[in-house]
Design an enzyme around this catalytic site. Structure first.
Site, short mmCIF file in Angstrom:
data_model
loop_
_atom_site.label_atom_id
_atom_site.label_comp_id
_atom_site.label_asym_id
_atom_site.label_seq_id
_atom_site.Cartn_x
_atom_site.Cartn_y
_atom_site.Cartn_z
N ASP A 66 0.82 -1.21 0.00
CA ASP A 66 0.00 0.00 0.00
C ASP A 66 0.85 1.26 0.00
O ASP A 66 2.07 1.21 0.22
CB ASP A 66 -0.92 0.01 1.24
CG ASP A 66 -1.99 -1.06 1.17
OD1 ASP A 66 -2.28 -1.55 0.07
OD2 ASP A 66 -2.54 -1.40 2.24
N TYR A 124 6.45 -10.10 6.64
CA TYR A 124 6.40 -8.66 6.94
C TYR A 124 6.90 -8.38 8.35
O TYR A 124 6.73 -9.21 9.27
CB TYR A 124 4.97 -8.14 6.84
CG TYR A 124 4.47 -7.88 5.44
CD1 TYR A 124 4.59 -6.62 4.85
CD2 TYR A 124 3.88 -8.90 4.69
CE1 TYR A 124 4.12 -6.37 3.57
CE2 TYR A 124 3.40 -8.66 3.40
CZ TYR A 124 3.53 -7.40 2.85
OH TYR A 124 3.07 -7.16 1.58
#
Length: 258
Positions: A66, A124
């Protein structure tokens, strides 16, 4: 002569597949994926490759990040009929890219390799900092309260997410995927100095999933709720029942495993 012609024709259409390992600071970009009228990582790299090759290329990423999200090990691949001098091409590509994007590694791979579909898992990190610092503010979320958060409690809660589950409650409402099942392989929280760090590995992630998971876990601990509350949120399959998403600037795509 016919056979020779066919051999030459086949050689002409040999396609070379190249894999890129990429780092980027996502602060000034609208995410990985190409968008109209917005600067993106994917478009910036594609533009640079096309300047060198003077041909259109399709750059396939392991997944989209994002706006504002960073990467330590994003992976992408592209195909070209040109047999490239990898060292020279990587140098030229990095010379054209802004300081916020770096091609760490480039290698020729099998024709069947696809950065997205060949991936086994994505990893992540999320960073939270309890100290207001100008040197950390671009790459971590500032939260003074994080210095008091119980890490053991966060780890107990995170174990509920392990395995294959429907993560509708942690995906953006505009998520286009019909199948919301993901397999969470590993999660871990740890503290280092002023930093609170979260690690998560899964076969895939839904849009906004990591940031909403982090926000929900932090909220549950801060409000002295328990494992049942997280289980109820997960089972409800309703995004409105989960916590607020945390800032994108603390999120890093760490590694993609193949």
């Amino acid at each position: 002569f016919v056979l020779l012609f066919l051999i030459v024709k086949l050689l002409v259409f040999i396609v070379n597949n190249y894999k890129l390992t990429i780092q980027y600071d996502g602060t000034d970009f609208a995410g990985w994926q190409i968008q109209k009228n917005a600067p993106t990582i994917q478009q910036t790299i594609v533009d640079a490759i096309q300047i060198i090759l003077k041909e259109n290329v399709n750059l396939i990423g392991s997944g989209r990040t994002d706006a504002g999200v960073h990467a330590l090990g994003q992976v992408a691949n592209f195909k070209t009929e040109n047999a490239l001098d990898i060292r020279s091409f990587q140098y030229s590509l990095n010379s054209l890219l802004p300081e916020s994007i770096s091609i760490l590694n480039m290698e020729k791979v099998d024709d069947n390799f696809n950065a997205r579909y060949s991936a086994k898992s994505r990893n992540y990190f999320y960073f939270i900092n309890s100290i207001k610092s100008p040197f950390y503010q671009k790459y971590s979320m500032f939260d003074k309260q994080s210095e008091k958060i119980n890490v053991d409690q966060l780890n107990v809660l995170s174990k509920i997410l392990l395995g294959e589950k429907d993560f509708t409650s942690f995906s953006k409402k505009d998520e286009e995927k019909e199948n919301k099942n993901c397999i969470i392989i590993k999660t871990h929280w740890r503290r280092s100095g002023s930093f609170l760090m979260f690690y998560i590995e899964a076969n895939r992630f839904l849009h906004g999933m990591v940031r909403s998971i982090v926000g929900t876990l932090l909220q549950i601990v801060k409000e002295n709720k328990n494992k049942e509350d997280l289980t109820n949120i997960l089972n409800s399959k309703n995004r409105e029942n989960a916590g607020m998403s945390v800032s994108p600037k603390g999120l890093f795509l760490y590694k993609v495993k193949y």
